[in-house]
Design a protein around this motif. Structure first.
Motif, mmCIF file in Angstrom:
data_model
loop_
_atom_site.group_PDB
_atom_site.id
_atom_site.type_symbol
_atom_site.label_atom_id
_atom_site.label_comp_id
_atom_site.label_asym_id
_atom_site.label_seq_id
_atom_site.Cartn_x
_atom_site.Cartn_y
_atom_site.Cartn_z
ATOM 1 N N VAL A 106 0.825 -1.674 0.351
ATOM 2 C CA VAL A 106 -0.156 -0.170 0.115
ATOM 3 C C VAL A 106 1.108 1.506 -0.006
ATOM 4 O O VAL A 106 0.730 2.020 -0.812
ATOM 5 C CB VAL A 106 -1.425 -0.716 1.448
ATOM 6 N N SER A 141 -3.180 1.601 -5.221
ATOM 7 C CA SER A 141 -2.333 0.900 -3.921
ATOM 8 C C SER A 141 -3.600 -0.432 -3.859
ATOM 9 O O SER A 141 -3.379 -1.137 -2.591
ATOM 10 C CB SER A 141 -2.831 1.461 -2.507
ATOM 11 N N VAL A 142 -4.429 -0.530 -4.247
ATOM 12 C CA VAL A 142 -5.674 -1.592 -3.845
ATOM 13 C C VAL A 142 -5.437 -2.680 -4.825
ATOM 14 O O VAL A 142 -4.880 -3.251 -5.026
ATOM 15 C CB VAL A 142 -7.006 -0.917 -4.784
ATOM 16 N N ALA A 177 -6.923 -0.593 2.526
ATOM 17 C CA ALA A 177 -6.929 0.232 1.120
ATOM 18 C C ALA A 177 -8.683 1.295 0.947
ATOM 19 O O ALA A 177 -8.645 2.704 0.935
ATOM 20 C CB ALA A 177 -6.876 -0.486 0.075
#
Length: 666
Positions: A106, A141-142, A177
């Motif tokens: 992340v 970041s997901v 996230a």
């Protein structure tokens, strides 16, 4: 809506369903998740290939409002399923590694995404750079937890430590996230200023976890009382879901976060049956209709026909940041926990999948005006590429041979000491389980040290929920099997032997059993005659094989061994093995051992009879005797094949290495 508009809507929905199912099927045939094909269905209908000709024909402007409404309902159901399937119980025993991998996957793409956004802002007329940069970073970041879980299932990786750690890391990643994105969306919706309503997020969260969550546990009681998921129970869940979505919209956060939180507060412990039935019901409407509508609405906004040199440069940078940031962050997080490079690479590849989850996030950004349509199109391409590359990349970094090796290593780590006398019991489901385990315990009870390994190999469910991870039915079966095996193991331990429990999923249970036998290297293998893959065991197994042919009597007045038939090849003869197994069972029950040799015994059999102190008598079966035959001759309760030294052609090999003490187990 006019009658004509209603007709157009129905025609458009029919086209959406057929195209989504067709392209989803093609994607699966190519070894890709079905969601890849379904997203492409929306893109193909959009302006990228045919301009507006096809889209205007199938979806005229006067029905697009209705389609958008259906798409939003589909989004809400999807996010509820994502929240419901995130179970932090998977983190148990892996907390440090899972958190490390998740934070790495992340933080690094978030930082790189923010830097990239500063470049992109100048090309896309962005005025409020701060919310735009945070949104791009968060979108990078997901991880798509449902797609990750589906890849693990399809590649049979749930049996490995990598698979378990990937699920745990994906669950933690989702929590981090989505929490981050909720703040970013609220920031972006306020035009860069945090609206005062966002302060209500704290009491909302407290109410959901401290008030709503305990109330929802009552649904488990209602479900158990009814014996099924009733319309009333499902209606309560859907009403609560929609109210949660309304609440998050009211406080300035998108409805999808309310759906995710409501799924997250649904009861877990003891609620496996409720979860499976709920997801199974929602799949019927969500996968077949609502999500494909969402794909089309999103696809109508994707236009790659106008991408020029600047757009291609932006796309290259987006792909580089998305792939490098996520992979490097997860890899470094894994290596900091001393995870081997190959396994760390597999973890990083899995964490790089984005799939439908990314499309959901990008659509929210488009609705809020954070993204323009050209950047939205490029980011959709990134989501497709990072998801499609996972399977082929895993085949290189973590091939099937590595999966099998690591699965065997994890299984070996669950067993006891190498010097123990080991009986492996392949435990069937149902009423036959307890007698078989009791027989296995009798065989091992007089040995010290000894262990009775209780094993069950489960096939993956044939029909899986497509919108989520697809694991709800499998996890329900695994939970039930583990509970049953634990209950069966308790009396074994009371009698002295250790009783490790092994429950595994496999796409090929018969092959998994052979691998398990080769890894465990038992002295005796106890199976039911109806065991899946039984013929393969006969052909290849090395230990003494005890087959339960018919249900034994509840108590025995004697153990009668028909020791005259069967040859053990280059190992222990069938007759000798049958006598020794019979002696253990007779001693365990304190009864007489009777040997029927069918005539004059061989010198070797005679010596064994004398050693064991058996009485020889070609007599009729005692009324309540346990009858054992050597090899495959005669009618019996048990049939015993001697311990063989497998030939090179039939040898079961194992390439596992000893697992260090303290290694995590699945």
């Amino acid at each position: 809506m006019t009658a004509h508009a209603v007709g157009q809507l129905l025609l458009g929905l029919a086209a959406i369903i057929l195209l989504a199912r067709l392209l989803g099927l093609i994607a699966r045939k190519l070894g890709q998740p079905a969601v890849i094909g379904e997203i492409l269905a929306g893109v193909l209908i959009g302006p990228s290939l045919f301009g507006t000709t096809v889209s205007d024909l199938l979806f005229p402007m006067d029905i697009r409002g209705a389609l958008a409404g259906l798409a939003n309902v589909g989004l809400v159901l999807f996010m509820f399923i994502v929240g419901y399937e995130v179970d932090l119980a998977a983190v148990r025993g892996r907390r440090r590694a899972a958190v490390s991998v998740s934070i790495g996957s992340v933080v690094l793409p978030l930082g790189m995404g923010i830097l990239l956004a500063l470049w992109l802002a100048g090309h896309h007329g962005v005025t409020d750079v701060a919310p735009f940069a945070l949104f791009i970073g968060a979108a990078m970041s997901v991880t798509a937890f449902p797609v990750l879980a589906r890849i693990l299932t399809d590649r049979d990786m749930l049996r490995t430590e990598v698979g378990g750690l990937a699920l745990a890391s994906g669950a933690v990643d989702d929590i981090i996230a989505w929490t981050l994105l909720a703040g970013v969306v609220a920031f972006g919706a306020g035009g860069g200023d945090v609206p005062w309503q966002i302060l209500l997020a704290v009491p909302y969260a407290l109410v959901m976890f401290l008030v709503v969550r305990p109330l929802l546990r009552r649904l488990l009681t209602a479900r158990d009382r009814a014996g099924r998921l009733t319309p009333d129970i499902l209606g309560i869940m859907l009403a609560g879901l929609l109210l949660s979505c309304w609440a998050t919209e009211a406080i300035g956060v998108h409805a999808i976060f309310g759906a995710f939180v409501f799924g997250a507060v649904m009861p877990r412990a003891g609620g496996e049956q409720l979860r499976h039935e709920t997801l199974e019901r929602l799949e019927q409407v969500s996968v077949l209709l609502l999500l494909p509508v969402f794909f089309v609405i999103a696809g109508l906004r994707v236009d790659l026909s106008t991408v020029g040199a600047t757009g291609l440069t932006d796309l290259a940078l987006i792909l580089a940041v998305a792939i490098t940031g996520k992979f490097a962050g997860a890899y470094l997080g894994a290596r900091l926990n001393r995870i081997a490079p190959r396994r760390a690479g597999a973890l990083a590849t899995l964490m790089n999948t984005r799939g439908l989850t990314e499309i959901v996030i990008l659509t929210v950004g488009l609705q809020l005006g954070i993204l323009d349509e050209s950047l939205f199109s490029l980011m959709v391409v990134m989501a497709l590429v990072t998801t499609a590359m996972a399977g082929p990349l895993l085949a290189v970094i973590y091939p099937k041979t590595a999966v099998e090796r690591d699965a065997a290593e994890l299984q070996r780590a669950a067993l006891g000491g190498a010097g123990a006398y080991r009986v492996l019991a392949l435990v069937p489901a149902g009423a036959a389980a307890a007698p078989l385990v009791s027989l296995a315990t009798d065989i091992a009870a007089r040995r010290d040290p000894a262990e009775v390994v209780l094993s069950r190999v489960l096939p993956y469910a044939q029909a899986r929920v497509e919108v989520g991870t697809g694991l709800s039915g499998d996890l329900l079966a695994m939970t039930s099997s583990m509970a049953e095996l634990a209950d069966l193991a308790a009396p074994v331990r009371q009698r002295g032997p250790a009783a490790p429990v092994l429950a595994r999923f496999s796409a090929d249970p018969a092959a998994e059993i052979l691998t398990q036998v080769g890894t465990a290297e038992p002295d005796v293998l106890v199976v039911d005659a109806g065991q899946d893959g039984y013929q393969a065991l006969l052909d290849a197994v090395g230990p003494t094989l005890v087959t339960v042919v018919t249900e034994p009597p509840q108590s025995w007045s004697a153990v009668l061994v028909r020791a005259g038939g069967g040859s053990g090849g280059s190992g222990v003869s069938d007759g000798e093995a049958a006598l020794r197994v019979g002696a253990e069972l007779a001693a365990a029950h304190g009864v007489e051992l009777i040997a029927d040799t069918g005539g004059k015994p061989s010198r070797r059999i005679a010596a064994v009879i004398e050693e064991l102190g058996a009485r020889t008598a070609p007599m009729p079966d005692p009324a309540s005797a346990l009858v054992i035959t050597a090899g495959d001759t005669g009618t019996a309760h048990l049939r015993v094949q001697g311990r063989r030294e497998p030939s090179a052609k039939r040898r079961i090999t194992s390439t596992t290495t000893p697992t260090p003490a303290g290694a995590p187990q699945q």
